[in-house]
Design a protein around this motif. Structure first.
Motif, mmCIF file in Angstrom:
data_model
loop_
_atom_site.group_PDB
_atom_site.id
_atom_site.type_symbol
_atom_site.label_atom_id
_atom_site.label_comp_id
_atom_site.label_asym_id
_atom_site.label_seq_id
_atom_site.Cartn_x
_atom_site.Cartn_y
_atom_site.Cartn_z
ATOM 1 N N LYS A 153 -58.309 -62.166 -71.872
ATOM 2 C CA LYS A 153 -58.241 -60.718 -71.845
ATOM 3 C C LYS A 153 -58.661 -60.250 -70.450
ATOM 4 O O LYS A 153 -59.691 -60.694 -69.930
ATOM 5 N N ALA A 246 -56.340 -68.611 -81.286
ATOM 6 C CA ALA A 246 -56.475 -68.626 -82.745
ATOM 7 C C ALA A 246 -55.306 -69.386 -83.365
ATOM 8 O O ALA A 246 -54.161 -69.184 -82.963
ATOM 9 N N ASP A 306 -60.545 -60.069 -81.306
ATOM 10 C CA ASP A 306 -60.794 -58.686 -80.888
ATOM 11 C C ASP A 306 -62.156 -58.158 -81.384
ATOM 12 O O ASP A 306 -62.247 -57.547 -82.449
HETATM 13 N N1 LIG Z 1 -58.086 -65.779 -79.451
HETATM 14 C C1 LIG Z 1 -56.820 -65.368 -79.515
HETATM 15 N N2 LIG Z 1 -55.844 -66.208 -79.898
HETATM 16 C C2 LIG Z 1 -54.545 -65.819 -79.943
HETATM 17 N N3 LIG Z 1 -54.130 -64.592 -79.637
HETATM 18 C C3 LIG Z 1 -55.056 -63.688 -79.260
HETATM 19 C C4 LIG Z 1 -56.445 -64.026 -79.187
HETATM 20 N N4 LIG Z 1 -57.111 -62.938 -78.767
HETATM 21 C C5 LIG Z 1 -56.192 -61.982 -78.606
HETATM 22 N N5 LIG Z 1 -54.952 -62.412 -78.901
HETATM 23 C C6 LIG Z 1 -53.689 -61.655 -78.841
HETATM 24 O O1 LIG Z 1 -53.776 -60.606 -77.913
HETATM 25 C C7 LIG Z 1 -53.669 -59.336 -78.549
HETATM 26 C C8 LIG Z 1 -54.598 -58.330 -77.894
HETATM 27 O O2 LIG Z 1 -55.934 -58.797 -77.938
HETATM 28 P P1 LIG Z 1 -57.091 -57.954 -78.627
HETATM 29 O O3 LIG Z 1 -58.356 -58.683 -78.423
HETATM 30 O O4 LIG Z 1 -56.716 -57.645 -80.031
HETATM 31 O O5 LIG Z 1 -57.105 -56.673 -77.730
HETATM 32 P P2 LIG Z 1 -56.902 -55.132 -78.057
HETATM 33 O O6 LIG Z 1 -58.262 -54.548 -77.967
HETATM 34 O O7 LIG Z 1 -55.987 -54.703 -76.991
HETATM 35 O O8 LIG Z 1 -56.314 -54.990 -79.429
HETATM 36 C C9 LIG Z 1 -54.016 -59.625 -79.997
HETATM 37 O O9 LIG Z 1 -53.445 -58.686 -80.860
HETATM 38 C C10 LIG Z 1 -53.457 -61.016 -80.199
HETATM 39 O O10 LIG Z 1 -52.079 -60.974 -80.455
#
Ligand SMILES: Nc1ncnc2c1ncn2[C@@H]1O[C@H](COP(=O)(O)OP(=O)(O)O)[C@@H](O)[C@H]1O
Ligand SMILES: [Mg+2]
Length: 496
Positions: A153, A246, A306
């Motif tokens: 991120k 994940a 998240d």
């Molecule tokens: N650990 C992870 N493994 C796989 N995909 C992830 C992971 N963390 C985030 N993502 C992907 O990135 C997207 C955005 O990250 P997220 O932490 O949900 O941020 P936001 O606050 O923008 O929703 C998630 O909806 C997911 O699809």
């Protein structure tokens, strides 16, 4: 100069709200004084066709979506105040989406190099394209040199300045509202704006999110219903956060439930039990458990991502929940009422018997249903709606719990349409009630209550929820924005 810039931003925001007819919504015209009614009619001349569609909460959500991270946080927090704005409005507003086009990968690489002080290629074996982008940050698919796949991120370049400028505009709006709209004063707009800004700033530091992910991973691992990815600390900083990838697919992807070997019933149970165990047993919970943040893998592995919003329940709140749930189950409304008075949530001047009567109106319809349909989320929603009439001091963390409970119940039902929430929560609720309400716990509680009473003397009062009866008070933001909108319209006329 800063003041003028803030005013400019506010005018822009007012204009966007007006375009969505979310500034002085037509539905509430009968509450406005004549001058505002005229202003509202005038502004509606500028409202766009598609932007005008839908209920006021939906229109406000759409207007706020385009106004940056502070406005999005404002919408998210306003949507937890169904007690003031009405349940439907809060519900509509809570569907607000935080999605933006991604910024270029080259920029993300530059941000990472600046933050971690090393070339991206020295940290990652592979650094791929964005997989999701929101107003504060976006996530990239990457790989560590040891082969682990990670999600990285990265904060949006310049987002701090944007938040600072928008915060200034929000403070100005709140001051205008508080000083010019007497009706809104009891809502404490300045304090509310400060809360919105503080919450946004916390999300701007990804080290906080890293710590939240780490804490919840421990908590989730204790029960095994749900899991959280490991933080990759060597690739974590204020503006960058790497988490192990994940397993499986996010529930927001319709194909996720068609994965071979998936046990839908077990997954739905895990959603409910995982959330309840976090909140009830550990007092800390993932408070943003929507489908986009939950990954599923066969047969029943559930991974949350998240960790921007985390809820916390103190012992007193957890005990209060145990007591009321137990009371409702026994249909002992007098007892449930008394719990509210004993906890100091309802002012002593209110009538216990009348309160018990109101609680019966909440409990009977909910518990009169087949047990498979009993919803704790719905019970809490209705309870909090009614308690507003009795000037209950509503703890914001309890509202967060109630909203998340509704979300996870919705998720569980979509995974398994025949899902029985009551059966799913039974093991967690049973041990929790036994623990919280056992005789030993009661003795400990007496001691603790004495201490709490002492502590309370030194604390500022909690948020006081006032009756939701005066509907005209539901629209302080719109009332206040009127002046701004009028200015915007006037400027537009001047320019054109
Ligand atoms: N650990 C992870 N493994 C796989 N995909 C992830 C992971 N963390 C985030 N993502 C992907 O990135 C997207 C955005 O990250 P997220 O932490 O949900 O941020 P936001 O606050 O923008 O929703 C998630 O909806 C997911 O699809
Ligand atoms: Mg997310």
């Amino acid at each position: 100069m800063a003041g003028i810039a803030a005013f400019g931003r506010l005018v822009g925001a007012g204009w966007r709200l007006a375009r969505h007819d979310a500034l002085l919504p037509r539905e509430f015209e009968h509450f406005y004084p004549p001058a505002l009614r005229t202003a509202g009619g005038f502004l509606r001349l500028f409202a766009g066709g598609a932007a005008r569609r839908g209920r006021p909460g939906e229109r406000l959500a759409r207007a706020l979506e385009g106004l940056g991270p502070v406005a999005i946080k404002l919408g998210q927090l306003l949507s937890t105040r169904g007690d003031i704005f009405g349940a439907e409005f809060a519900e509509d507003l809570s569907h607000l989406k935080d999605r933006l086009p991604p910024f270029p990968t080259a920029l993300a690489r530059a941000e990472i190099e600046r933050e971690l002080g090393k070339p991206v290629d020295a940290i990652f074996a592979r650094f791929g394209e964005p997989v999701g982008a929101a107003s504060l940050a976006q996530a990239h698919d990457a790989q560590m040199p040891d082969g682990r796949r990670v999600a990285v991120k990265v904060l949006r370049p310049g987002v701090e300045q944007r938040v600072e400028a928008d915060s200034e505009a929000l403070r100005l709006a709140a001051a205008l509202v508080e000083d010019r709209v007497p009706l809104a004063r009891r809502l404490e707009p300045r304090a509310f704006a400060a809360t919105v800004i503080r919450a946004t700033l916390l999300e701007l530091d990804l080290r906080m999110e890293a710590a939240g992910a780490d804490e919840l991973r421990e908590v989730m691992a204790a029960d095994g219903y749900m899991q959280a990815p490991k933080v990759v600390w060597e690739a974590a900083g204020k503006r960058v956060l790497a988490l192990e990838w994940a397993p499986g697919m996010p529930l927001s992807d319709p194909a996720s439930l068609d994965q071979p070997g998936l046990d839908r019933k077990a997954l739905a149970n895990n959603v409910i039990r995982g959330f309840l165990a976090q909140a009830m047993d550990h007092g800390v919970f993932h408070a943003d458990l929507h489908e986009g943040n939950l990954f599923v893998a066969a047969p029943d592995t559930l991974t949350a991502v998240d960790f921007g919003i985390i809820g916390r329940l103190g012992r007193a709140e957890r005990r209060y929940l145990a007591e009321i749930l137990w009371g409702f189950l026994q249909r002992d409304y007098m007892r449930v009422a008394q719990v509210h008075f004993d906890a100091g949530y309802v002012p002593a001047g209110q009538d216990v018997a009348a309160f018990a009567q109101a609680l019966r109106a909440v409990g009977e319809p909910v518990f009169g249903r087949p047990v498979s349909e009993v919803s704790m989320g719905r019970l809490l929603t209705q309870l909090f709606e009614i308690t507003a009439l009795f000037e209950m001091r509503l703890q914001p963390q309890l509202v967060l719990l109630q909203k998340t409970q509704l979300t996870v119940e919705g998720v569980a039902r979509r995974i398994d349409p025949e899902h029985d929430i009551w059966a799913a929560s039974d093991p967690v609720v049973r041990r929790w009630i036994a623990r919280e309400l056992s005789p030993k716990a009661r003795v400990e509680r007496l001691v603790e209550e004495g201490l709490t009473a002492l502590r309370r003397l030194a604390e500022p009062p909690a948020v006081v929820v006032t009756p939701a009866v005066k509907a005209s008070a539901r629209w302080p933001w719109f009332l206040a924005g009127a002046a701004v909108a009028a200015a915007a319209a006037w400027l537009t006329l001047l320019i054109s």
